[in-house]
Scaffold this motif. Structure first.
Motif, PDB file in Angstrom:
ATOM      1  N   PHE A  37       0.833  -1.191   0.000  1.00 23.76           N
ATOM      2  CA  PHE A  37       0.000   0.000   0.000  1.00 23.76           C
ATOM      3  C   PHE A  37       0.870   1.244   0.000  1.00 23.76           C
ATOM      4  O   PHE A  37       1.781   1.385   0.806  1.00 23.76           O
ATOM      5  CB  PHE A  37      -0.919   0.030   1.224  1.00 23.76           C
ATOM      6  N   VAL A  38       0.567   2.164  -0.913  1.00 14.68           N
ATOM      7  CA  VAL A  38       1.294   3.417  -1.002  1.00 14.68           C
ATOM      8  C   VAL A  38       0.280   4.547  -0.860  1.00 14.68           C
ATOM      9  O   VAL A  38      -0.672   4.638  -1.635  1.00 14.68           O
ATOM     10  CB  VAL A  38       2.029   3.534  -2.352  1.00 14.68           C
ATOM     11  N   PRO A  39       0.450   5.414   0.149  1.00 14.70           N
ATOM     12  CA  PRO A  39      -0.485   6.528   0.330  1.00 14.70           C
ATOM     13  C   PRO A  39      -0.480   7.479  -0.864  1.00 14.70           C
ATOM     14  O   PRO A  39       0.490   7.553  -1.612  1.00 14.70           O
ATOM     15  CB  PRO A  39       0.038   7.239   1.578  1.00 14.70           C
ATOM     16  N   LYS A  40      -1.580   8.218  -1.016  1.00 17.12           N
ATOM     17  CA  LYS A  40      -1.711   9.140  -2.141  1.00 17.12           C
ATOM     18  C   LYS A  40      -0.629  10.205  -2.133  1.00 17.12           C
ATOM     19  O   LYS A  40      -0.133  10.611  -3.183  1.00 17.12           O
ATOM     20  CB  LYS A  40      -3.086   9.798  -2.134  1.00 17.12           C
ATOM     21  N   SER A  41      -0.261  10.671  -0.950  1.00 20.72           N
ATOM     22  CA  SER A  41       0.759  11.726  -0.875  1.00 20.72           C
ATOM     23  C   SER A  41       2.098  11.217  -1.415  1.00 20.72           C
ATOM     24  O   SER A  41       2.807  11.944  -2.125  1.00 20.72           O
ATOM     25  CB  SER A  41       0.920  12.203   0.565  1.00 20.72           C
ATOM     26  N   VAL A  42       2.429   9.984  -1.115  1.00 23.77           N
ATOM     27  CA  VAL A  42       3.690   9.411  -1.603  1.00 23.77           C
ATOM     28  C   VAL A  42       3.611   9.187  -3.114  1.00 23.77           C
ATOM     29  O   VAL A  42       4.574   9.437  -3.836  1.00 23.77           O
ATOM     30  CB  VAL A  42       4.004   8.087  -0.865  1.00 23.77           C
ATOM     31  N   LYS A  43       2.444   8.748  -3.602  1.00 18.58           N
ATOM     32  CA  LYS A  43       2.270   8.564  -5.045  1.00 18.58           C
ATOM     33  C   LYS A  43       2.478   9.881  -5.779  1.00 18.58           C
ATOM     34  O   LYS A  43       3.131   9.934  -6.822  1.00 18.58           O
ATOM     35  CB  LYS A  43       0.874   8.027  -5.359  1.00 18.58           C
ATOM     36  N   ARG A  44       1.901  10.968  -5.221  1.00 19.59           N
ATOM     37  CA  ARG A  44       2.058  12.282  -5.843  1.00 19.59           C
ATOM     38  C   ARG A  44       3.519  12.701  -5.873  1.00 19.59           C
ATOM     39  O   ARG A  44       3.998  13.253  -6.867  1.00 19.59           O
ATOM     40  CB  ARG A  44       1.222  13.319  -5.107  1.00 19.59           C
ATOM     41  N   GLN A  45       4.239  12.458  -4.783  1.00 21.43           N
ATOM     42  CA  GLN A  45       5.656  12.806  -4.731  1.00 21.43           C
ATOM     43  C   GLN A  45       6.438  12.020  -5.787  1.00 21.43           C
ATOM     44  O   GLN A  45       7.309  12.574  -6.464  1.00 21.43           O
ATOM     45  CB  GLN A  45       6.233  12.503  -3.348  1.00 21.43           C
ATOM     46  N   GLN A  46       6.123  10.739  -5.926  1.00 21.35           N
ATOM     47  CA  GLN A  46       6.811   9.909  -6.912  1.00 21.35           C
ATOM     48  C   GLN A  46       6.513  10.387  -8.332  1.00 21.35           C
ATOM     49  O   GLN A  46       7.413  10.458  -9.169  1.00 21.35           O
ATOM     50  CB  GLN A  46       6.410   8.448  -6.756  1.00 21.35           C
ATOM     51  N   GLN A  47       5.244  10.733  -8.600  1.00 27.47           N
ATOM     52  CA  GLN A  47       4.883  11.218  -9.925  1.00 27.47           C
ATOM     53  C   GLN A  47       5.590  12.522 -10.248  1.00 27.47           C
ATOM     54  O   GLN A  47       6.065  12.735 -11.361  1.00 27.47           O
ATOM     55  CB  GLN A  47       3.368  11.393 -10.029  1.00 27.47           C
ATOM     56  N   LYS A  48       5.666  13.399  -9.258  1.00 33.58           N
ATOM     57  CA  LYS A  48       6.338  14.682  -9.444  1.00 33.58           C
ATOM     58  C   LYS A  48       7.828  14.472  -9.723  1.00 33.58           C
ATOM     59  O   LYS A  48       8.407  15.106 -10.617  1.00 33.58           O
ATOM     60  CB  LYS A  48       6.147  15.552  -8.198  1.00 33.58           C
ATOM     61  N   ALA A  49       8.446  13.563  -8.975  1.00 33.68           N
ATOM     62  CA  ALA A  49       9.858  13.266  -9.173  1.00 33.68           C
ATOM     63  C   ALA A  49      10.091  12.643 -10.553  1.00 33.68           C
ATOM     64  O   ALA A  49      11.079  12.971 -11.234  1.00 33.68           O
ATOM     65  CB  ALA A  49      10.364  12.337  -8.074  1.00 33.68           C
ATOM     66  N   ASN A  50       9.189  11.763 -10.978  1.00 33.56           N
ATOM     67  CA  ASN A  50       9.323  11.151 -12.299  1.00 33.56           C
ATOM     68  C   ASN A  50       9.191  12.181 -13.407  1.00 33.56           C
ATOM     69  O   ASN A  50       9.936  12.144 -14.391  1.00 33.56           O
ATOM     70  CB  ASN A  50       8.276  10.045 -12.489  1.00 33.56           C
ATOM     71  N   LYS A  51       8.238  13.107 -13.264  1.00 31.52           N
ATOM     72  CA  LYS A  51       8.074  14.172 -14.247  1.00 31.52           C
ATOM     73  C   LYS A  51       9.336  15.012 -14.359  1.00 31.52           C
ATOM     74  O   LYS A  51       9.808  15.327 -15.449  1.00 31.52           O
ATOM     75  CB  LYS A  51       6.904  15.075 -13.860  1.00 31.52           C
ATOM     76  N   LEU A  52       9.888  15.374 -13.206  1.00 35.78           N
ATOM     77  CA  LEU A  52      11.096  16.188 -13.175  1.00 35.78           C
ATOM     78  C   LEU A  52      12.268  15.448 -13.819  1.00 35.78           C
ATOM     79  O   LEU A  52      13.009  16.016 -14.630  1.00 35.78           O
ATOM     80  CB  LEU A  52      11.437  16.564 -11.727  1.00 35.78           C
ATOM     81  N   ARG A  53      12.402  14.167 -13.501  1.00 35.92           N
ATOM     82  CA  ARG A  53      13.490  13.360 -14.051  1.00 35.92           C
ATOM     83  C   ARG A  53      13.350  13.248 -15.569  1.00 35.92           C
ATOM     84  O   ARG A  53      14.325  13.408 -16.317  1.00 35.92           O
ATOM     85  CB  ARG A  53      13.490  11.970 -13.417  1.00 35.92           C
ATOM     86  N   LYS A  54      12.134  12.993 -16.045  1.00 34.60           N
ATOM     87  CA  LYS A  54      11.912  12.865 -17.484  1.00 34.60           C
ATOM     88  C   LYS A  54      12.170  14.164 -18.226  1.00 34.60           C
ATOM     89  O   LYS A  54      12.724  14.164 -19.331  1.00 34.60           O
ATOM     90  CB  LYS A  54      10.497  12.355 -17.770  1.00 34.60           C
ATOM     91  N   SER A  55      11.777  15.284 -17.623  1.00 40.74           N
ATOM     92  CA  SER A  55      12.013  16.576 -18.283  1.00 40.74           C
ATOM     93  C   SER A  55      13.515  16.869 -18.350  1.00 40.74           C
ATOM     94  O   SER A  55      13.994  17.445 -19.315  1.00 40.74           O
ATOM     95  CB  SER A  55      11.277  17.689 -17.563  1.00 40.74           C
ATOM     96  N   ARG A  56      14.247  16.471 -17.322  1.00 36.90           N
ATOM     97  CA  ARG A  56      15.703  16.674 -17.343  1.00 36.90           C
ATOM     98  C   ARG A  56      16.359  15.787 -18.389  1.00 36.90           C
ATOM     99  O   ARG A  56      17.329  16.180 -19.025  1.00 36.90           O
ATOM    100  CB  ARG A  56      16.297  16.389 -15.964  1.00 36.90           C
ATOM    101  N   GLU A  57      15.841  14.576 -18.570  1.00 34.63           N
ATOM    102  CA  GLU A  57      16.390  13.663 -19.577  1.00 34.63           C
ATOM    103  C   GLU A  57      16.168  14.201 -20.981  1.00 34.63           C
ATOM    104  O   GLU A  57      17.018  14.052 -21.844  1.00 34.63           O
ATOM    105  CB  GLU A  57      15.759  12.272 -19.449  1.00 34.63           C
ATOM    106  N   GLN A  58      15.029  14.862 -21.209  1.00 38.82           N
ATOM    107  CA  GLN A  58      14.732  15.412 -22.527  1.00 38.82           C
ATOM    108  C   GLN A  58      15.637  16.603 -22.847  1.00 38.82           C
ATOM    109  O   GLN A  58      15.989  16.824 -23.993  1.00 38.82           O
ATOM    110  CB  GLN A  58      13.275  15.844 -22.613  1.00 38.82           C
ATOM    111  N   ASP A  59      16.013  17.352 -21.822  1.00 31.81           N
ATOM    112  CA  ASP A  59      16.873  18.514 -22.033  1.00 31.81           C
ATOM    113  C   ASP A  59      18.280  18.125 -22.448  1.00 31.81           C
ATOM    114  O   ASP A  59      18.961  18.867 -23.125  1.00 31.81           O
ATOM    115  CB  ASP A  59      16.925  19.386 -20.778  1.00 31.81           C
ATOM    116  N   VAL A  60      18.715  16.964 -22.019  1.00 30.89           N
ATOM    117  CA  VAL A  60      20.080  16.524 -22.301  1.00 30.89           C
ATOM    118  C   VAL A  60      20.221  16.028 -23.689  1.00 30.89           C
ATOM    119  O   VAL A  60      19.962  16.210 -24.660  1.00 30.89           O
ATOM    120  CB  VAL A  60      20.517  15.378 -21.362  1.00 30.89           C
TER     121      VAL A  60
END
Length: 60
Positions: A37-60
């Motif tokens: 079980f993963v709480p919604k707050s943790v899911k949101r944090q993970q999604q935000k981190a994934n978005k940030l990571r993906k955007s950084r990968e596209q910039d490179v």
């Protein structure tokens, strides 16, 4: 998921085909994710981190 044996196919090849289908359909990963079980707050944090990571990968 169902995998039927072909004519003159060994068990090892059948098992390999089954595992390949599992990976292709991403069944095992979704099963593992639902085990814990993963709480919604943790899911949101993970999604935000994934978005940030993906955007950084596209910039490179």
């Amino acid at each position: 998921m169902k995998v039927t044996a072909r004519k003159n196919e060994t068990f090892e090849k059948l098992l390999r085909r089954f595992k390949k289908n599992l990976q292709k359909d991403d069944i095992l990963n979704t099963y593992r994710q639902k085990q814990e079980f993963v709480p919604k707050s943790v899911k949101r944090q993970q999604q935000k981190a994934n978005k940030l990571r993906k955007s950084r990968e596209q910039d490179v």
